[in-house]
Design an enzyme around this catalytic site. Sequence first.
Site, PDB file in Angstrom:
ATOM      1  N   SER A 110      12.879  -7.747   2.706  1.00 23.39           N
ATOM      2  CA  SER A 110      13.262  -6.538   3.436  1.00 23.39           C
ATOM      3  C   SER A 110      14.720  -6.235   3.130  1.00 23.39           C
ATOM      4  O   SER A 110      15.485  -7.122   2.733  1.00 23.39           O
ATOM      5  CB  SER A 110      13.090  -6.766   4.942  1.00 23.39           C
ATOM      6  OG  SER A 110      13.797  -5.796   5.700  1.00 23.39           O
ATOM      7  N   TYR A 168      14.353 -12.039  12.620  1.00 17.62           N
ATOM      8  CA  TYR A 168      13.800 -11.328  11.465  1.00 17.62           C
ATOM      9  C   TYR A 168      14.775 -11.341  10.295  1.00 17.62           C
ATOM     10  O   TYR A 168      14.401 -11.662   9.160  1.00 17.62           O
ATOM     11  CB  TYR A 168      13.468  -9.886  11.860  1.00 17.62           C
ATOM     12  CG  TYR A 168      12.829  -9.083  10.746  1.00 17.62           C
ATOM     13  CD1 TYR A 168      11.465  -9.207  10.478  1.00 17.62           C
ATOM     14  CD2 TYR A 168      13.573  -8.197   9.973  1.00 17.62           C
ATOM     15  CE1 TYR A 168      10.871  -8.482   9.455  1.00 17.62           C
ATOM     16  CE2 TYR A 168      12.991  -7.471   8.952  1.00 17.62           C
ATOM     17  CZ  TYR A 168      11.639  -7.617   8.704  1.00 17.62           C
ATOM     18  OH  TYR A 168      11.062  -6.890   7.679  1.00 17.62           O
TER      19      TYR A 168
END
Length: 261
Positions: A146, A159
């Site tokens: 990401s 995350y």
Amino acid sequence: MLAVDLSGKRALVTGANSGIGEAIALHLAQAGADVAVNYLNHPEAADAVCDKIRALGRRAIAMQADVADPSLVGKMFALLDKEWGGIDILVNNAGIDGRPALGWQGEVADWTKVIEVNLFGAFHCCREALNRMVPQGHGVILNMSSVHEVIPWSGYSAYTASKAGLSMMTKTLAQEAAPHGVRVLALAPGAIKTAINKNVWSNPEGLADLNLKIPLGRMGETAEIAKMAAVMVSDLASYATGSTVFVDGGMTDFADFAHGG
């Protein structure tokens, strides 16, 4: 004309019954690969993706497994061995963003869960895949990272930590596997329009704010990620390993600074 050719390849895509994972599974099948569709919940969605793959003339298997559980991951790969005799391509797409909370306010169990799925889950699958790819002398692993492997995201420290960890794990596994003819890469999407983030792109104000963070001025589509994934696992990228490719419309270029600091 160069084209992605995955004819005869056996692929496993985790978290492939929706969103980016589904798009990747279908694009790999369009390029000629047989695709195993891993899922955690909603078996009907996984079956629907398999039907689409078979309609393209390729083999498909729906495989339920929680990637955070190494024993279940082992069973999934054993089934792949039984059905197809091994694996050539692994796409670690399964992941969660977790429950938002500031670092000093979140629950340890919530933080740990994100790491278990996003980082440990990818490792469990990588481990099983490499145990097959290294002896056969070829294979490609693509870890879905990401933009948040490099961009902080308040409220989501688990995350961001998981994706930063995934980046370094990718580099290390690539270093270890390269002498055996195996490539390990990461692909980092930016803001991609999926059902999960519909609350953002369906809200005009939220979408306008998000677009200001993207130099190209728009969210990406799942197909744009899937196309790059297909290239990266193909021989078109035969000299690429150990790096992360960002497909983010320029988000990591920090569009907010386009007019000065």
